[in-house]
Design a protein around this motif. Structure first.
Motif, mmCIF file in Angstrom:
data_model
loop_
_atom_site.group_PDB
_atom_site.id
_atom_site.type_symbol
_atom_site.label_atom_id
_atom_site.label_comp_id
_atom_site.label_asym_id
_atom_site.label_seq_id
_atom_site.Cartn_x
_atom_site.Cartn_y
_atom_site.Cartn_z
ATOM 1 N N PHE A 165 36.227 20.959 -23.004
ATOM 2 C CA PHE A 165 35.323 21.746 -23.850
ATOM 3 C C PHE A 165 36.086 22.257 -25.063
ATOM 4 O O PHE A 165 37.276 22.561 -25.007
ATOM 5 N N ASP A 166 35.368 22.306 -26.191
ATOM 6 C CA ASP A 166 35.900 22.861 -27.427
ATOM 7 C C ASP A 166 35.877 24.387 -27.349
ATOM 8 O O ASP A 166 35.377 24.953 -26.369
ATOM 9 N N PRO A 167 36.402 25.103 -28.346
ATOM 10 C CA PRO A 167 36.482 26.563 -28.281
ATOM 11 C C PRO A 167 35.139 27.215 -27.948
ATOM 12 O O PRO A 167 34.095 26.840 -28.490
ATOM 13 N N ILE A 168 35.216 28.194 -27.034
ATOM 14 C CA ILE A 168 34.012 28.901 -26.580
ATOM 15 C C ILE A 168 34.274 30.409 -26.593
ATOM 16 O O ILE A 168 35.413 30.857 -26.632
ATOM 17 N N TRP A 169 33.193 31.176 -26.520
ATOM 18 C CA TRP A 169 33.261 32.612 -26.256
ATOM 19 C C TRP A 169 32.705 32.830 -24.857
ATOM 20 O O TRP A 169 31.607 32.346 -24.531
ATOM 21 N N SER A 170 33.435 33.535 -24.050
ATOM 22 C CA SER A 170 32.972 33.792 -22.685
ATOM 23 C C SER A 170 33.580 35.088 -22.166
ATOM 24 O O SER A 170 34.792 35.189 -21.974
ATOM 25 N N TRP A 171 32.716 36.077 -21.985
ATOM 26 C CA TRP A 171 33.082 37.338 -21.361
ATOM 27 C C TRP A 171 32.077 37.614 -20.250
ATOM 28 O O TRP A 171 30.995 37.015 -20.265
ATOM 29 N N PRO A 172 32.376 38.487 -19.278
ATOM 30 C CA PRO A 172 33.558 39.349 -19.168
ATOM 31 C C PRO A 172 34.793 38.575 -18.744
ATOM 32 O O PRO A 172 34.701 37.427 -18.299
ATOM 33 N N LYS A 173 35.931 39.239 -18.887
ATOM 34 C CA LYS A 173 37.198 38.691 -18.433
ATOM 35 C C LYS A 173 37.846 39.691 -17.468
ATOM 36 O O LYS A 173 37.619 40.902 -17.588
ATOM 37 N N PRO A 174 38.618 39.208 -16.516
ATOM 38 C CA PRO A 174 39.328 40.139 -15.634
ATOM 39 C C PRO A 174 40.259 41.046 -16.440
ATOM 40 O O PRO A 174 40.804 40.647 -17.477
ATOM 41 N N ASP A 175 40.441 42.271 -15.942
ATOM 42 C CA ASP A 175 41.314 43.222 -16.615
ATOM 43 C C ASP A 175 42.789 42.990 -16.319
ATOM 44 O O ASP A 175 43.644 43.623 -16.943
ATOM 45 N N ARG A 176 43.096 42.124 -15.341
ATOM 46 C CA ARG A 176 44.478 41.817 -15.000
ATOM 47 C C ARG A 176 44.540 40.359 -14.590
ATOM 48 O O ARG A 176 43.518 39.683 -14.586
ATOM 49 N N ARG A 177 45.746 39.878 -14.270
ATOM 50 C CA ARG A 177 45.853 38.512 -13.774
ATOM 51 C C ARG A 177 45.134 38.444 -12.438
ATOM 52 O O ARG A 177 45.558 39.054 -11.459
ATOM 53 N N LEU A 178 44.036 37.698 -12.419
ATOM 54 C CA LEU A 178 43.224 37.631 -11.213
ATOM 55 C C LEU A 178 43.945 36.788 -10.163
ATOM 56 O O LEU A 178 44.323 35.652 -10.440
ATOM 57 N N PRO A 179 44.163 37.326 -8.957
ATOM 58 C CA PRO A 179 44.926 36.579 -7.946
ATOM 59 C C PRO A 179 44.171 35.349 -7.455
ATOM 60 O O PRO A 179 42.989 35.409 -7.122
ATOM 61 N N VAL A 180 44.882 34.229 -7.416
ATOM 62 C CA VAL A 180 44.360 32.975 -6.880
ATOM 63 C C VAL A 180 45.194 32.592 -5.670
ATOM 64 O O VAL A 180 46.430 32.492 -5.762
ATOM 65 N N LEU A 181 44.528 32.391 -4.535
ATOM 66 C CA LEU A 181 45.184 31.973 -3.297
ATOM 67 C C LEU A 181 44.899 30.492 -3.090
ATOM 68 O O LEU A 181 43.741 30.063 -3.114
ATOM 69 N N ILE A 182 45.947 29.716 -2.878
ATOM 70 C CA ILE A 182 45.817 28.275 -2.679
ATOM 71 C C ILE A 182 45.846 27.998 -1.183
ATOM 72 O O ILE A 182 46.817 28.312 -0.494
ATOM 73 N N ALA A 183 44.769 27.398 -0.676
ATOM 74 C CA ALA A 183 44.685 27.076 0.743
ATOM 75 C C ALA A 183 45.290 25.706 1.024
ATOM 76 O O ALA A 183 45.311 24.828 0.156
ATOM 77 N N GLY A 184 45.772 25.534 2.251
ATOM 78 C CA GLY A 184 46.260 24.226 2.655
ATOM 79 C C GLY A 184 47.479 24.323 3.543
ATOM 80 O O GLY A 184 48.155 25.363 3.600
ATOM 81 N N VAL A 185 47.751 23.225 4.248
ATOM 82 C CA VAL A 185 48.910 23.166 5.140
ATOM 83 C C VAL A 185 49.694 21.864 4.970
ATOM 84 O O VAL A 185 50.629 21.608 5.725
ATOM 85 N N GLY A 186 49.338 21.050 4.001
ATOM 86 C CA GLY A 186 49.977 19.751 3.833
ATOM 87 C C GLY A 186 51.391 19.867 3.295
ATOM 88 O O GLY A 186 51.860 20.947 2.915
ATOM 89 N N PRO A 187 52.081 18.744 3.206
ATOM 90 C CA PRO A 187 53.497 18.761 2.814
ATOM 91 C C PRO A 187 53.740 19.230 1.389
ATOM 92 O O PRO A 187 54.835 19.703 1.067
ATOM 93 N N ARG A 188 52.743 19.120 0.502
ATOM 94 C CA ARG A 188 52.941 19.494 -0.902
ATOM 95 C C ARG A 188 52.175 20.755 -1.306
ATOM 96 O O ARG A 188 52.096 21.078 -2.492
ATOM 97 N N VAL A 189 51.641 21.482 -0.332
ATOM 98 C CA VAL A 189 50.838 22.650 -0.687
ATOM 99 C C VAL A 189 51.678 23.711 -1.389
ATOM 100 O O VAL A 189 51.188 24.409 -2.290
ATOM 101 N N LEU A 190 52.949 23.842 -1.044
ATOM 102 C CA LEU A 190 53.776 24.853 -1.700
ATOM 103 C C LEU A 190 53.954 24.540 -3.177
ATOM 104 O O LEU A 190 54.043 25.459 -4.005
#
Length: 274
Positions: A165-190
């Protein structure tokens, strides 16, 4: 070590706001919800994944509330517990739309939201969204990168293999770095946790000693104390999990039919941690 709850929240079980208040009242630290937009009638994809003898898929898979709608309602009726997904199948969402949903719930909850993500396992479910099941990890990571761009830039744009996508305007935005948890147990999940995540969300499929080794490897490679949340923890093994380096356990609720039964299970689980 923190203690939270994860569940398939259904339209025939306990109400979302009732569950949120009950989790908070019993002193748990967080409530995370699963996601399936739908379940295809076809059973081409076996359950459990990779099973030699597939089993019928439980009814609750096809009756889950949309987690973001439910979590917004729970956010408005609680004040303390953390809220999130475990997990959102982000390949089945357009990242522009999902970025706004996530940021909206985060702002409504005053910064209590975290996004647990996975690529999905049901091929037919993905195909119904127009998503090819091939290369799901690459798609998931690109969706995450696009969403981070939307959350952090005033005029974000993104040009990738799956998202463009080309430049967009999109709010609201999180006030801090929003935590993302990566699920998985495979050999490359880390690798994925280190490149695109803020925490790891494994299932309890490793022996404790292997879990300990993988957590140590993750934190050594990161050079920082990356959080680890264990999905579906056994309440009898809390000391082992803590010794292995787990920061938070999620107890999975298994009574999806009877609201009173759900409350009794919460009471029983609270007895292990208080």
């Amino acid at each position: 070590m923190d203690h939270g709850i994860v569940t398939f929240l259904t339209d025939y079980g306990i109400a979302p706001t009732d569950l949120g208040r009950a989790v908070e009242e019993r002193g748990f630290g967080s409530l995370l919800l699963t996601e399936h937009t739908h379940i295809p009638v076809s059973r081409r994809t076996p359950y459990p994944v990779g099973a030699a003898e597939p089993q019928p898929l439980p009814r609750y898979y096809s009756h889950t509330f949309d987690p973001f709608t439910a979590l917004a309602a729970i956010a408005a009726s609680t004040s303390r517990i953390g809220l999130g997904t475990a997990v959102s199948l982000i390949n089945q969402h357009h990242p522009i739309t999902l970025a706004k949903q996530v940021a909206s719930v985060d702002r409504i909850s005053a910064g209590r939201f975290e996004l647990g993500v996975g690529p999905g396992w049901n091929a037919e479910e993905m195909e119904n969204h127009g998503v090819a099941p091939a290369r799901p990890i690459a798609r998931m990571l690109e969706h995450l990168a696009a969403m981070r761009t939307i959350w952090t830039e005033d005029e974000p744009e993104f040009h990738g293999e799956f998202v463009d996508f080309d430049p967009i305007w999109s709010w609201p935005k999180p006030d801090r770095r929003l935590p993302v948890l990566i699920a998985g147990v495979g050999p490359r999940v880390l690798d994925r946790v280190l490149s695109h995540g803020d925490g790891w969300l494994p299932l309890p499929l490793y022996p404790i000693e292997v879990l300990r080794e993988r957590i140590a490897e993750l934190r050594t490679r990161a050079g920082r104390p990356v959080g680890v949340t264990l999905y579906g923890a056994d309440p009898e093994k809390l000391a082992d999990y803590e010794e292995a380096g787990v920061d938070r356990v999620l107890f999975e609720l298994d009574d999806h039919e009877d609201p009173a039964g759900t409350l009794r299970q919460l009471d029983r689980l609270a007895g292990f941690v208080h």
